[in-house]
Scaffold this motif. Structure first.
Motif, short mmCIF file in Angstrom:
data_model
loop_
_atom_site.label_atom_id
_atom_site.label_comp_id
_atom_site.label_asym_id
_atom_site.label_seq_id
_atom_site.Cartn_x
_atom_site.Cartn_y
_atom_site.Cartn_z
N ALA A 1 22.91 -65.04 111.00
CA ALA A 1 21.62 -65.02 110.30
C ALA A 1 20.58 -65.90 110.98
O ALA A 1 19.38 -65.63 110.85
CB ALA A 1 21.82 -65.47 108.85
N ASP A 2 21.02 -66.92 111.71
CA ASP A 2 20.06 -67.83 112.35
C ASP A 2 19.78 -67.49 113.82
O ASP A 2 19.21 -68.29 114.54
CB ASP A 2 20.52 -69.28 112.20
CG ASP A 2 21.88 -69.56 112.81
OD1 ASP A 2 22.57 -68.60 113.23
OD2 ASP A 2 22.28 -70.74 112.84
N VAL A 3 20.16 -66.30 114.25
CA VAL A 3 19.86 -65.82 115.60
C VAL A 3 19.06 -64.53 115.48
O VAL A 3 19.60 -63.49 115.10
CB VAL A 3 21.14 -65.58 116.44
CG1 VAL A 3 20.78 -65.01 117.81
CG2 VAL A 3 21.94 -66.86 116.57
N LYS A 4 17.78 -64.60 115.78
CA LYS A 4 16.93 -63.40 115.73
C LYS A 4 17.33 -62.45 116.85
O LYS A 4 17.66 -62.89 117.95
CB LYS A 4 15.46 -63.79 115.86
CG LYS A 4 14.95 -64.58 114.69
CD LYS A 4 13.48 -64.93 114.86
CE LYS A 4 13.00 -65.75 113.70
NZ LYS A 4 11.59 -66.10 113.82
N LYS A 5 17.29 -61.18 116.58
CA LYS A 5 17.72 -60.18 117.56
C LYS A 5 16.88 -60.20 118.84
O LYS A 5 17.36 -59.80 119.88
CB LYS A 5 17.71 -58.79 116.94
CG LYS A 5 18.80 -58.62 115.92
CD LYS A 5 18.83 -57.22 115.36
CE LYS A 5 19.96 -57.14 114.35
NZ LYS A 5 20.13 -55.80 113.82
N ASP A 6 15.64 -60.68 118.75
CA ASP A 6 14.79 -60.73 119.94
C ASP A 6 14.74 -62.12 120.58
O ASP A 6 13.95 -62.36 121.50
CB ASP A 6 13.39 -60.23 119.62
CG ASP A 6 12.67 -61.09 118.58
OD1 ASP A 6 13.32 -61.95 117.94
OD2 ASP A 6 11.44 -60.90 118.42
N ALA A 7 15.58 -63.04 120.14
CA ALA A 7 15.62 -64.38 120.74
C ALA A 7 16.13 -64.29 122.18
O ALA A 7 16.99 -63.46 122.49
CB ALA A 7 16.53 -65.29 119.91
N TYR A 8 15.62 -65.15 123.04
CA TYR A 8 16.02 -65.11 124.45
C TYR A 8 17.52 -65.29 124.63
O TYR A 8 18.10 -64.86 125.62
CB TYR A 8 15.25 -66.16 125.28
CG TYR A 8 15.77 -67.57 125.11
CD1 TYR A 8 16.78 -68.06 125.93
CD2 TYR A 8 15.25 -68.42 124.14
CE1 TYR A 8 17.26 -69.36 125.77
CE2 TYR A 8 15.72 -69.71 123.98
CZ TYR A 8 16.72 -70.17 124.79
OH TYR A 8 17.21 -71.45 124.63
N TYR A 9 18.17 -65.92 123.69
CA TYR A 9 19.59 -66.23 123.78
C TYR A 9 20.49 -65.29 122.98
O TYR A 9 21.70 -65.46 122.97
CB TYR A 9 19.83 -67.68 123.33
CG TYR A 9 19.24 -67.98 121.96
CD1 TYR A 9 19.94 -67.68 120.80
CD2 TYR A 9 17.97 -68.54 121.85
CE1 TYR A 9 19.38 -67.94 119.55
CE2 TYR A 9 17.42 -68.80 120.61
CZ TYR A 9 18.13 -68.49 119.46
OH TYR A 9 17.58 -68.75 118.24
#
Length: 143
Positions: A93-101
């Motif tokens: 939940a705390d990792v957005k799908k468009d995050a660089y990582y």
């Protein structure tokens, strides 16, 4: 002392990876103003920049003494392992799908390098300790 609970610095992490790669000497002109030529990590930074393991923190800086977050660590490990950037989705939940990582997190979990902090939380912005980094490296070497 190893100081397992101390935050891992960028210099330390690229040095670990460089040594895992066999400590190769590379012919790459660094354009970093914050990496002294005689620093223990200078050749490791040179190698990491030349091989796309890191891009630095700006066009002219590496920030060797800055501690790494969990997101930064899995990104460095993924790049070291040849995993392409880009998101494939994530269960955290705390990792957005468009995050660089995001893709690096997905890869690290799928490969067994990490499991996250819980079933639904990766804690990407949490400082990564030296103990966590060497655990991730140990698991990476087992792949």
């Amino acid at each position: 002392h190893f100081r397992p609970d101390m935050g891992a610095t960028r210099a330390q992490v690229v040095t670990y990876l460089w040594r895992m790669a066999g400590s190769p000497v590379v012919n790459y002109a660094m354009n970093t103003t914050d990496v002294p030529a005689d620093a223990y990590y200078a050749e490791a930074v040179r190698w990491a920049l030349a091989n796309g393991v890191t891009k630095g923190t700006s066009d002219t800086t590496f920030s060797p003494d800055k501690t790494c977050t969990r997101a930064q660590i899995v990104t460095l490990l993924a790049r070291y392992s040849g995993v392409a950037d880009g998101s494939t989705g994530t269960r955290f939940a705390d990792v957005k799908k468009d995050a660089y990582y995001a893709a690096a997190v997905d890869w690290a979990v799928a490969a067994g390098v990490t499991q996250g902090k819980s079933a639904t939380r990766f804690a990407p912005n949490m400082t990564c300790t030296r103990a966590q980094v060497v655990t991730f490296l140990y698991r990476l070497l087992a792949l």
